[in-house]
Scaffold this active site. Structure first.
Site, PDB file in Angstrom:
ATOM      1  N   GLN A  42      45.464  15.650  36.687  1.00  0.00           N
ATOM      2  CA  GLN A  42      44.495  14.550  36.792  1.00  0.00           C
ATOM      3  C   GLN A  42      45.220  13.208  36.649  1.00  0.00           C
ATOM      4  O   GLN A  42      46.223  13.115  35.915  1.00  0.00           O
ATOM      5  CB  GLN A  42      43.405  14.628  35.688  1.00  0.00           C
ATOM      6  CG  GLN A  42      42.290  15.612  35.974  1.00  0.00           C
ATOM      7  CD  GLN A  42      42.624  17.034  35.557  1.00  0.00           C
ATOM      8  OE1 GLN A  42      43.420  17.273  34.642  1.00  0.00           O
ATOM      9  NE2 GLN A  42      42.033  18.004  36.238  1.00  0.00           N
ATOM     10  N   ASN A  99      40.600  13.894  39.685  1.00  0.00           N
ATOM     11  CA  ASN A  99      41.263  15.180  39.869  1.00  0.00           C
ATOM     12  C   ASN A  99      42.377  15.077  40.907  1.00  0.00           C
ATOM     13  O   ASN A  99      42.408  14.134  41.713  1.00  0.00           O
ATOM     14  CB  ASN A  99      40.255  16.243  40.327  1.00  0.00           C
ATOM     15  CG  ASN A  99      39.448  16.831  39.181  1.00  0.00           C
ATOM     16  OD1 ASN A  99      39.955  17.058  38.100  1.00  0.00           O
ATOM     17  ND2 ASN A  99      38.174  17.054  39.436  1.00  0.00           N
ATOM     18  N   CYS A 146      37.188  14.751  30.780  1.00  0.00           N
ATOM     19  CA  CYS A 146      38.460  15.482  30.740  1.00  0.00           C
ATOM     20  C   CYS A 146      38.884  15.574  29.278  1.00  0.00           C
ATOM     21  O   CYS A 146      39.325  14.577  28.695  1.00  0.00           O
ATOM     22  CB  CYS A 146      39.534  14.780  31.578  1.00  0.00           C
ATOM     23  SG  CYS A 146      41.101  15.681  31.599  1.00  0.00           S
ATOM     24  N   ASN A 184      41.350  17.285  27.612  1.00  0.00           N
ATOM     25  CA  ASN A 184      42.764  17.119  27.245  1.00  0.00           C
ATOM     26  C   ASN A 184      43.206  15.669  27.416  1.00  0.00           C
ATOM     27  O   ASN A 184      43.956  15.142  26.585  1.00  0.00           O
ATOM     28  CB  ASN A 184      43.634  18.044  28.100  1.00  0.00           C
ATOM     29  CG  ASN A 184      43.479  19.497  27.681  1.00  0.00           C
ATOM     30  OD1 ASN A 184      43.477  19.813  26.491  1.00  0.00           O
ATOM     31  ND2 ASN A 184      43.336  20.375  28.650  1.00  0.00           N
ATOM     32  N   HIS A 233      30.418  23.337  34.065  1.00  0.00           N
ATOM     33  CA  HIS A 233      31.221  24.541  33.824  1.00  0.00           C
ATOM     34  C   HIS A 233      30.370  25.793  33.986  1.00  0.00           C
ATOM     35  O   HIS A 233      29.196  25.803  33.593  1.00  0.00           O
ATOM     36  CB  HIS A 233      31.806  24.523  32.404  1.00  0.00           C
ATOM     37  CG  HIS A 233      32.917  23.533  32.226  1.00  0.00           C
ATOM     38  ND1 HIS A 233      34.253  23.861  32.337  1.00  0.00           N
ATOM     39  CD2 HIS A 233      32.894  22.187  31.998  1.00  0.00           C
ATOM     40  CE1 HIS A 233      34.989  22.778  32.157  1.00  0.00           C
ATOM     41  NE2 HIS A 233      34.188  21.745  31.951  1.00  0.00           N
ATOM     42  N   GLU A 240      40.104  24.954  37.588  1.00  0.00           N
ATOM     43  CA  GLU A 240      39.442  23.658  37.487  1.00  0.00           C
ATOM     44  C   GLU A 240      38.967  23.119  38.837  1.00  0.00           C
ATOM     45  O   GLU A 240      39.697  23.188  39.839  1.00  0.00           O
ATOM     46  CB  GLU A 240      40.399  22.622  36.872  1.00  0.00           C
ATOM     47  CG  GLU A 240      40.610  22.783  35.394  1.00  0.00           C
ATOM     48  CD  GLU A 240      41.202  21.529  34.787  1.00  0.00           C
ATOM     49  OE1 GLU A 240      40.883  20.425  35.260  1.00  0.00           O
ATOM     50  OE2 GLU A 240      41.990  21.665  33.831  1.00  0.00           O
ATOM     51  N   CYS A 258      42.338  23.544  29.755  1.00  0.00           N
ATOM     52  CA  CYS A 258      41.188  22.718  30.140  1.00  0.00           C
ATOM     53  C   CYS A 258      40.352  22.475  28.889  1.00  0.00           C
ATOM     54  O   CYS A 258      39.758  23.420  28.345  1.00  0.00           O
ATOM     55  CB  CYS A 258      40.373  23.440  31.220  1.00  0.00           C
ATOM     56  SG  CYS A 258      38.931  22.497  31.764  1.00  0.00           S
ATOM     57  N   GLY A 289      36.684  22.907  29.414  1.00  0.00           N
ATOM     58  CA  GLY A 289      36.441  24.338  29.601  1.00  0.00           C
ATOM     59  C   GLY A 289      36.395  25.067  28.271  1.00  0.00           C
ATOM     60  O   GLY A 289      35.543  25.940  28.050  1.00  0.00           O
TER      61      GLY A 289
HETATM   62  N1  LIG Z   1      38.627  19.479  36.595  1.00  0.00           N
HETATM   63  C1  LIG Z   1      37.650  18.847  35.692  1.00  0.00           C
HETATM   64  C2  LIG Z   1      38.203  17.536  35.123  1.00  0.00           C
HETATM   65  C3  LIG Z   1      39.332  17.769  34.195  1.00  0.00           C
HETATM   66  C4  LIG Z   1      38.968  18.696  33.098  1.00  0.00           C
HETATM   67  C5  LIG Z   1      40.118  19.276  32.303  1.00  0.00           C
HETATM   68  N2  LIG Z   1      41.440  18.849  32.682  1.00  0.00           N
HETATM   69  C6  LIG Z   1      39.887  19.029  30.843  1.00  0.00           C
HETATM   70  O1  LIG Z   1      40.853  18.941  30.072  1.00  0.00           O
HETATM   71  O2  LIG Z   1      38.714  18.959  30.461  1.00  0.00           O
HETATM   72  C7  LIG Z   1      36.407  18.494  36.461  1.00  0.00           C
HETATM   73  O3  LIG Z   1      36.474  18.347  37.680  1.00  0.00           O
HETATM   74  O4  LIG Z   1      35.354  18.383  35.818  1.00  0.00           O
END
Ligand SMILES: N[C@H](CCC[C@H](N)C(=O)O)C(=O)O
Length: 270
Positions: A48, A66, A75, A77, A152, A201, A210, A213
């Site tokens: 990201q 993304n 996000c 992290n 999610h 993701e 994630c 996640g």
């Molecule tokens: N791919 C995720 C964004 C980054 C989430 C992930 N890198 C994290 O740490 O939450 C989305 O499109 O919602």
């Protein structure tokens, strides 16, 4: 014009962080520019790209893009990485709401707010029970769905290492059931305080970790009565601690790392 960046990661989920709070970028950070910067062969490379801007109502605004160039709401992290970069407790505005970070050495905890479960809040294309959805994709079936700022879907399986997430992840991500697409989580509950998790993701594919996640998966497990209200979620890149408290707020804690600092010529990418 050269633009400085900080390369960071949270358990291997990596970011290019651009800080435009004091000095605006020399141009528009559009989809093509993000893809070019995020590309691991022709660009700097990241899962990201994070853009920090000033904000009236918070310490800063964090915009999240993304690898595929799409701007998204949350996000986890990156929230910890930016929390570490800011170096003191902060309120950060995101498209998914205000989050609160609290750095502590090389770790950071983040109040990720209150999760949402309504089918139209995920969002799904039509009404359905989101605790145990009556559908499946080959061996992945009857998931839960949670919105933790971003969407999610969570599958609980006997052995998530055996799941063909590289094949089924993109199919589920793009399914028309998810109008905003979706992040795909495949989890194994090891005991009432431990979950193993792998994530495909939205807009980035398989990542080492994630944060959102981990939050969504922990809350889904708790809703199903599979775990206590505080769990350790083990991702390929390492562990995160998730607490879902009596006020329904999620706190995620774990490490964040500054890898290196650099700069690039804006016109090479935008
Ligand atoms: N791919 C995720 C964004 C980054 C989430 C992930 N890198 C994290 O740490 O939450 C989305 O499109 O919602």
């Amino acid at each position: 014009m050269r633009v400085s960046f900080v390369k960071m990661h949270g358990l291997g989920n990596d970011f290019i962080v651009l800080d435009a709070r004091e000095t605006a970028l020399p141009g528009v950070l559009d989809n093509a520019a993000v893809r070019a910067l995020a590309d691991r062969r022709e660009g700097i490379g990241c899962d990201q790209l994070i853009l920090l801007e000033s904000d009236e109502a918070a310490d800063c605004r964090m915009r999240i893009f993304n690898q595929d160039g799409g701007e998204v709401e949350a996000c986890g992290n990156a929230s910890r990485a930016v929390g570490l970069l800011l170096g003191k407790p902060a309120r950060i505005a995101t498209a998914g709401g205000i989050i609160e970070t609290r750095p502590d050495g090389d770790a950071c905890s983040v109040d990720m707010g209150v999760p949402r479960f309504g089918w139209d809040a995920i969002p799904l294309a039509y009404a359905m029970d989101t605790l145990t959805m009556p559908l499946g994709w080959e061996e992945l079936e009857q998931p839960a769905a949670v919105n933790v700022g971003n969407p999610h879907v969570v599958f609980f399986v006997e052995d998530n290492d055996a799941t063909r997430l590289d094949t089924l992840g993109p199919i589920i991500e793009q399914d028309e059931l998810f109008p905003e697409r979706v992040n795909v989580n495949v989890a194994t509950v090891e005991n009432r305080s431990t979950i193993r998790l792998r994530v495909w993701e939205r807009g980035a594919g398989l990542t080492r970790a994630c944060g959102t996640g981990a939050c969504a998966t922990a809350v889904a497990a708790m809703r199903r009565g599979l775990t206590e209200r505080e769990v350790t979620v083990h991702l390929p890149g390492g562990p995160l601690t998730i607490l879902w408290d009596e006020d329904e707020r999620i706190t995620m804690s774990g490490p964040a790392t500054e890898s290196f600092r650099g700069s690039f010529e804006w016109s090479d990418y935008a």
